[in-house]
Write a protein that holds these residues in place. Structure first.
Motif: not given
Length: 345
Positions: A187-202
């Motif tokens: 729901d955020a605009g272009p000023d917000l991004g996020a990282t996701i780690t390898t381990h949290h995907l697994m």
């Protein structure tokens, strides 16, 4: 079935390299696959000034193995004494690419972090005006909030009010772990991004707790239940452009992990690309892997795309690398808990 995959050389948008002998040992595990990385500043003492960031960058560059090319993208550690003018000067010169907000006590080496966000508002205002991104460890630290709820509470009580009070501030939600964070990002605009780690995907919290405590899966933020892991996988593999890889690869010696009060951190630099190919392949989303690892982060930070390539090949599963030796003892490489059919060639 796809058996060979060539990607633009990837970036790691959240990496811990430590310093000294540990830096010398772990940097080659990143630089053999990754062209660049956003370097975390939580050394002891932390990297709080432009001069300190320049000296740390030089130590990193001095540790890059011969024949490899790697660019450290430096950050500064935000404290309640941070000099806004120094931040802006370091960013305008190209020395730093972001400032890191650690709530005091949230994670490894965060004691010098921020206790009262109001005390750094003047720095945040200057960062918004000059386009300096803020990377956020998004957890509250109050003892009455359950550790599995700290990210969701942070979004509601700290992050959202901060963004409303500081329009134009570019923010990266680091290492998100919850469906709540995925929904907020959507729901955020272009000023917000996020990282996701390898381990949290697994992994989920079961990997850490079922059948005995497994300290090498202990990280902060902690892994959550499977519904949250599934939401992260769905987001990462969706082709969304505001989410990108940040391994949060964080080396600790086995002697510091396998103890009565073990350190938080998962060391995944060695096999991240194999792990990610496995995850994306499992979702029939291999066409989106390049954007997640090599394009979205660069776009958010305003960086040119890397020109080199990296190739993975699918074949028989290979054993997970066990230990990485260092002069002070071994450290354990992330075990994804499943076969990895993809290998970098």
């Amino acid at each position: 079935m796809t058996t060979t995959l060539t990607l633009r050389r990837p970036d790691d948008m959240h990496l811990h390299l430590r310093d000294g002998a540990m830096l010398q040992a772990v940097l080659p595990e990143t630089s053999r696959h990754f062209a660049r990385a956003i370097i975390m500043p939580n050394l002891v003492p932390p990297v709080v000034t432009g001069a300190q960031a320049a000296a740390y960058r030089d130590r990193i560059l001095g540790a890059v193995p011969a024949g490899q090319r790697f660019a450290p993208l430096m950050t500064l550690y935000l404290t309640e004494e941070t000099d806004a003018a120094d931040v802006i000067a370091a960013h305008d010169s190209g020395l730093i690419h972001a400032v890191k907000l650690y709530p005091a006590g949230a994670t490894t080496n965060s004691a010098a972090g921020v206790r009262d966000i109001a005390r750094v508002q003047h720095v945040l205002d200057q960062m918004a005006e000059h386009g300096v991104p803020l990377c956020v460890h998004g957890e509250v630290t109050t003892s009455d909030i359950d550790i599995f709820d700290r990210e969701a509470v942070f979004i509601d009580t700290v992050l959202d009010p901060l963004r409303r009070k500081t329009p134009g501030l570019r923010v990266v939600m680091e290492h998100i772990t919850t469906a709540d964070a995925c929904a907020y990002l959507a729901d955020a605009g272009p000023d917000l991004g996020a990282t996701i780690t390898t381990h949290h995907l697994m992994i989920t919290r079961n990997h850490m707790l079922v059948g005995g405590i497994r300290p090498h899966y202990y990280c902060l933020p902690v892994a959550k239940r499977s519904t949250h892991r599934d939401a992260l996988v769905a987001l990462a593999t969706s082709g969304a452009t505001n989410v990108f890889l940040g391994t949060d690869s964080a080396p600790h010696l086995d002697s510091a992990k396998e103890t009565a009060c073990g350190c938080a951190g998962v060391f995944s630099a060695t096999n991240t690309m194999s792990c990610l190919a496995e995850v994306f392949d499992g979702q029939d989303a291999l066409p989106h892997l390049q954007a997640f690892t090599s394009e979205n982060g660069a776009s958010f930070y305003g960086l040119p795309l890397n020109e080199g390539t990296l190739t993975l090949q699918r074949g028989a599963p290979q054993p997970t690398p066990g230990k990485l030796p260092t002069p002070d003892g071994p450290l354990t490489i992330f075990d994804p808990g499943r076969p990895l059919h993809w290998q970098v060639v």
